[in-house]
Design an enzyme around this catalytic site. Structure first.
Site, mmCIF file in Angstrom:
data_model
loop_
_atom_site.group_PDB
_atom_site.id
_atom_site.type_symbol
_atom_site.label_atom_id
_atom_site.label_comp_id
_atom_site.label_asym_id
_atom_site.label_seq_id
_atom_site.Cartn_x
_atom_site.Cartn_y
_atom_site.Cartn_z
ATOM 1 N N GLY A 625 -5.540 7.781 -3.130
ATOM 2 C CA GLY A 625 -5.893 8.425 -1.883
ATOM 3 C C GLY A 625 -6.986 9.474 -2.049
ATOM 4 O O GLY A 625 -7.844 9.653 -1.197
ATOM 5 N N TYR A 626 -7.003 10.111 -3.183
ATOM 6 C CA TYR A 626 -7.934 11.222 -3.399
ATOM 7 C C TYR A 626 -9.294 10.726 -3.890
ATOM 8 O O TYR A 626 -10.231 11.496 -3.943
ATOM 9 C CB TYR A 626 -7.341 12.150 -4.490
ATOM 10 N N GLY A 627 -9.396 9.469 -4.326
ATOM 11 C CA GLY A 627 -10.668 8.985 -4.852
ATOM 12 C C GLY A 627 -10.458 7.951 -5.948
ATOM 13 O O GLY A 627 -9.426 7.303 -6.006
ATOM 14 N N VAL A 629 -10.695 6.391 -10.054
ATOM 15 C CA VAL A 629 -10.531 6.719 -11.469
ATOM 16 C C VAL A 629 -11.449 5.812 -12.275
ATOM 17 O O VAL A 629 -11.495 4.607 -12.052
ATOM 18 C CB VAL A 629 -9.084 6.482 -11.941
ATOM 19 N N ASP A 739 7.630 13.478 -8.412
ATOM 20 C CA ASP A 739 7.173 12.116 -8.138
ATOM 21 C C ASP A 739 7.245 11.259 -9.396
ATOM 22 O O ASP A 739 6.311 10.545 -9.749
ATOM 23 C CB ASP A 739 5.760 12.120 -7.554
#
Ligand SMILES: *[C@@H]1O[C@H](CO)[C@@H](O)[C@H](O)[C@H]1NC(C)=O
Ligand SMILES: *[C@@H]1O[C@H](CO)[C@@H](O)[C@H](O)[C@H]1NC(C)=O
Ligand SMILES: *[C@@H]1O[C@H](CO)[C@@H](O)[C@H](O)[C@H]1NC(C)=O
Ligand SMILES: *[C@@H]1O[C@H](CO)[C@@H](O)[C@H](O)[C@H]1NC(C)=O
Ligand SMILES: *[C@@H]1O[C@H](CO)[C@@H](O)[C@H](O)[C@H]1NC(C)=O
Length: 944
Positions: A625-627, A629, A739
């Protein structure tokens, strides 16, 4: 057009070669050898009909499997068998006495079959014989005296059989023999002192036999002996002759568990001694204070009756990896000088095992560096562990050397499937498909205890021995086995798409003819298998004289491949140039991180772009979701995972900094390490160690090629539990992960489990001024469905037991291979039902192969306790860890490599429990926590 030309040429050569074969039809194999070969075959059992082409034709001109002949007739006008090589072909039955008729044979190789019966004395008639290779069978009976008269014998390998009786005195005549490999048999009697006459002998491996009598002092007279390895024999009450201190050339002396008594001799005159193991005897007296060779890597004097203090001469040994003195009666103080003057670099480490002695005090505070493991459990000094601040050194531990795999997998587009193509991870051109040769290889008597610092020199040694480039060799994995021996799985990649036929032949000959020189540090090697894969047909049809059709295929393929390679290279060059022009470097703005954080690097955008080929999609290994890898390679060659936040997930610089600062304080081998970050105007990136084996989930899916074995799963459970326990109890401030799931347990190249992604993590409650700790933090419920603690879900009260619940679900995944939720079924409910109805084993993942059932039962029961609905019914994280460790201890020695199995040998696998070695010695690394940036996926690698 050029293709057509190649085929045309091919046709011409093929015609010529047919002509040649017809013409050469006059040459035939010596009829007595043909008769002998038929008799040899008749006494073998060949269940897979590997020798079916022995049914017809002539052995030499029809290229019978395993047979290589002299390339022209000898003076008698016949062709003669030069080599009979039948490595690992599932053969049983017996060795026929007719072998003695192959009088011109130089190499006799039946390694790694199941042949029984005895070694025929007629082999003593093969005067040309240079290599006698029958190791890894079920041969019994005595060694024929006749073998001692083979004038050209260079190497005798009969290890890993059931040979009994004595070593014949006649073996003292083997004037040319360099290698006696006779370990792991039932050879009895005394070692004949006459052997010491052998002028050329380099390696005498007689370990794991039934030898008795006393150790002959005369053995010190071997003029060239490098390795004397006699472990696990019974020289009842004999002492170690003082003369052994005169063996000027010796590199390795291993006399473990030989029922020896008396004193440790002075071995300081052996100039290059690298490995000394005198453990598990009844040696008495004190340890000689004279200094051993600078070359020493391993000193094992454990499990004896040694007294006195630990001499200061163990200090300053520049290559020392392991000093094992445990279970003796050593007294005095803990010798801190041993580590005070050593400088360990890179992946070097030093283990000092002094457990269970009588060490009573320390002379100064014990502060060994992180890569020194100091073990003091069971010494009087530990009674005051708290006051002396040495608690961490007083824990009981088992120390074993780590195995692993070395090269990380890159995710690349799939290769063609018509041949066994693969990407060579080291090839100068990334994602270039070529067809490797695969081989099982083992160092029989290595001169070190930890391979990691020697990996690079091993690669240099082997590639230079084979006349290959360094990047053509990949050490896919390595593993310590009983002995200790070091087993490896190697791949050799061609310099183009394919090896050509003669190159395959050459490489194969190098291995099977022992033409690669032995190395002082690596010692003798053995070949466990040699897989030709796509090259199979090329080789079995290629003869050394003339060109067979197979060779033609090879040449044509090679030529086509050559053209393909060339065009691939050109394309790559064009692409590279192109991408260089496109790489418009962003203007470097000063990092806005206010202070330097120890151990964490501040990277520029340019460095990141360079590492990832300007964030090329071929280097992308994951997305969240954040970008994205990426897999990156830093300028110094370090492979890293780079998480790049996308626009919209950026956070304030101050928060970003706070977070990195927090992460930089978490150091544990079971947490993914933060290496650095990049923080420029509109970019935020975190740089982690690259986890070559992706996530645990990848290895549990049904389509995973090499399913994890039970002990490996247990090891992963242990590592994960330890990582989480560290977060709960040792991180300052403590952290709840929130998590935990199978995709957040990553596996490094050595399959060590590391917990990742603290995207949702929360600091645990800290004591207030009165010192009372609130039991929970109230939060908005976050986490992943299937792993969520039901009580947390209902009450929004987060406790350490929420991580226990999620870890319990991961354990159930490890046990069953199931997903937490699939097709509407919940893993906890499914396993609970099966467990309660006595059907537990029906849900256990059949892919893990065999497993000890009582360990499974304990593991299931633990996992289900972790998954209780009520917080209070669950064990604490510390209890979980302890229980997994107990199950680990109960597990019998089992093979844990997820790599190939070449299991005809009896070598049992010794696996490092992750509690060993680096435990308590956190690597200099750090990890991640509470950021939006991190809440996405982890760098997973898609196994092809
Ligand atoms: C035949 O073998 C010998 C040595 O084994 C070698 O020197 C010679 O070059 C070979 N000849 C051919 C034609 O391959
Ligand atoms: C072969 O070996 C047998 C037994 O070792 C011996 O009796 C015989 O003479 C040998 N034959 C030749 C041709 O050397
Ligand atoms: C081995 O060498 C020694 C000394 O060089 C010699 O006396 C002996 O005859 C040789 N033995 C054989 C079997 O060649
Ligand atoms: C080794 O020798 C002992 C006593 O001499 C005997 O009891 C034992 O069976 C032998 N072991 C093997 C494997 O031959
Ligand atoms: C022993 O050490 C010396 C000096 O470092 C080195 O040259 C030599 O190769 C080493 N020998 C072995 C067997 O490692």
């Amino acid at each position: 057009m050029s293709g057509a030309k190649i085929f045309l040429c091919g046709a011409v050569v093929a015609v010529l070669s047919c002509f040649f074969v017809q013409f050469a039809g006059a040459q035939i194999t010596d009829p007595s050898e043909v008769t002998a070969l038929k008799a040899i075959r008749n006494s073998l059992i060949d269940p897979f009909n590997e020798l079916k082409n022995w049914d017809s034709g002539d052995p030499c001109t029809s290229e019978w499997t395993g047979i290589t002949c002299y390339n022209s007739t000898l003076s008698d006008g016949y062709l003669h068998v030069q080599e009979l090589q039948l490595l690992k072909r599932n053969l049983s039955g017996n060795l026929s006495p007719e072998l003695g008729q192959l009088s011109y044979m130089k190499i006799l190789d039946f390694m790694w079959n199941k042949i029984n019966g005895s070694i025929p004395k007629e082999i003593g008639n093969i005067t040309a014989l240079e290599l006698l290779l029958v190791n890894g069978n079920q041969l019994s009976g005595p060694l024929p005296e006749e073998l001692g008269y083979l004038p050209n014998l260079n190497r005798i390998q009969i290890d890993q059989n059931h040979i009994s009786g004595p070593v014949p005195k006649s073996f003292a005549n083997l004037n040319k023999t360099k290698h006696f490999h006779m370990n792991n048999n039932s050879i009895s009697g005394q070692i004949p002192s006459e052997l010491s006459r052998l002028p050329e002998l380099l390696h005498l491996l007689l370990d794991n036999n039934n030898l008795t009598g006393s150790l002959p002092p005369e053995l010190s007279r071997f003029p060239k002996l490098l390795i004397l390895q006699l472990d696990n024999n019974n020289f009842s009450g004999s002492s170690i002759p003082a003369s052994y201190g005169n063996m000027a050339q010796l590199l390795k002396l291993s006399l473990r568990n030989c029922s020896l008594q008396g004193a440790v001799p002075d071995l300081s005159r052996i100039q290059q001694l690298g490995y000394l193991d005198l453990s598990q005897n009844r040696l008495t007296g004190s340890i000689p204070s004279s200094r051993l060779s600078d070359n020493i890597t391993t000193i094992d004097l454990s499990n004896n009756l040694l007294s006195g203090s630990i001499p200061s001469s163990f200090s300053d040994l520049p290559h020392l990896q392991r000093l094992s003195l445990e279970n003796n009666k050593l007294n005095g103080s803990v010798p801190s000088t041993i580590w005070e003057n050593v400088t360990l670099t890179g992946n070097e480490s030093l283990i000092l095992d002094f457990q269970n002695n009588s060490l009573a005090n320390i002379t100064s505070a014990l502060n060994p560096p992180a890569n020194v493991t100091l073990l003091l459990y069971g010494n009087p000094v530990c009674a005051n562990a708290n006051q002396l601040n040495i608690v961490e050194f007083c824990q009981p531990q088992i120390v074993q050397a780590p195995g692993g795999s070395t090269n990380s997998k890159i995710s690349c587009p799939p290769c063609p499937t018509d041949l066994d193509y693969e990407n060579n991870p080291l090839y100068p051109i990334p994602c270039f498909c070529s067809v490797p040769l695969a081989l099982g290889y083992r160092l029989k008597s290595p001169g070190f205890s930890d391979f990691r610092p020697y990996e690079h020199s091993f690669e240099e040694y082997l590639t230079s021995g084979l006349l290959l480039y360094l990047y053509q060799l990949e050490i896919v994995s390595f593993l310590w086995e009983e002995g200790p021996r070091l087993r490896m799985y190697l791949k050799l990649f061609p310099n183009a798409t394919l090896f050509n036929a003669s190159e395959v032949r050459r490489i194969q000959d190098m291995f099977t003819g022992w033409l690669i020189p032995d190395s002082d540090i690596f010692g003798p090697y053995e070949l466990l298998n040699f897989t030709l894969g796509s090259y199979g047909p090329v080789i079995s049809n290629a003869s050394r004289s003339g060109l067979g059709t197979g060779a033609m295929v090879g040449i044509v393929l090679g030529a086509v491949a050559g053209a393909a390679t060339l065009s691939a290279v050109i394309t790559m060059l064009i692409l590279r140039r192109h991408s260089k022009y496109r790489l418009v470097p962003k203007k470097r703005t000063l990092s806005r991180i206010p202070v330097k954080i120890d151990g964490v690097k501040d990277f520029t955008f340019e460095e990141m772009a360079l590492a990832t080929n300007n964030f090329s999609s071929s280097t992308q290994v994951g997305q969240g979701g954040y970008g994205k890898v990426y897999r990156g390679v830093l300028a110094d060659g370090t492979v890293v995972a780079i998480k790049r936040a996308q626009q919209g997930s950026l956070q304030g610089s101050k928060e970003f900094f706070t977070e990195i600062e927090l992460l930089s304080r978490l150091h544990h081998r079971n947490l993914v390490s933060l290496i650095g970050y990049c923080d420029e105007e509109d970019e935020q990136m975190l740089v982690y160690e690259f986890m070559a084996n992706g996530s645990l989930r990848d290895h549990l899916s049904a389509r995973c090629k090499e399913p994890l074995k039970f002990s490996m799963r247990l090891r992963i459970a242990l590592g994960s539990a330890r990582g989480i326990l560290y977060l709960h109890t040792e991180a300052d401030p403590p952290i709840f992960h929130r998590d935990i799931k199978a995709t957040n347990i990553l596996l490094d190249s050595k399959f060590i489990a590391k917990v990742a992604d603290f995207g949702l993590s929360r600091l645990a409650p800290v004591p207030d001024t009165e010192g009372t700790v609130p039991a929970h933090v109230s939060t908005v419920v976050k986490g992943t469905p299937g792993y969520l603690d039901p009580e947390y879900f209902l009450t929004h009260k987060l406790t350490d037991k929420s991580d226990v619940y999620s870890l319990g679900v991961v354990f159930l995944e490890l046990l069953t291979g199931m997903h937490p939720i699939s097709h509407g079924k919940n893993i906890v409910r499914e396993v609970t039902t099966a467990y309660q109805s006595g059907m537990m084993f029906s849900v256990i993942d059949s892919l893990m192969g065999s497993y000890p059932s009582e360990c499974i039962e304990k593991f299931v029961s633990l996992a289900l306790r972790c998954c209780q609905d009520e917080t209070d019914a669950r064990p604490s994280m510390a209890e979980v860890f302890r229980e997994v460790e107990n199950i680990w201890r109960m597990t019998p020695e089992v093979d844990v490599t997820p790599s190939e199995s070449t299991a005809t040998d009896a070598g049992k696998t010794v696996t490092p429990p992750s509690s060993s070695l680096a435990a308590g010695n956190p690597y200099v690394s750090s990890d991640v926590s509470g950021s939006n940036l991190l809440s996405g996926a982890i760098p997973t690698i898609t196994p092809r």
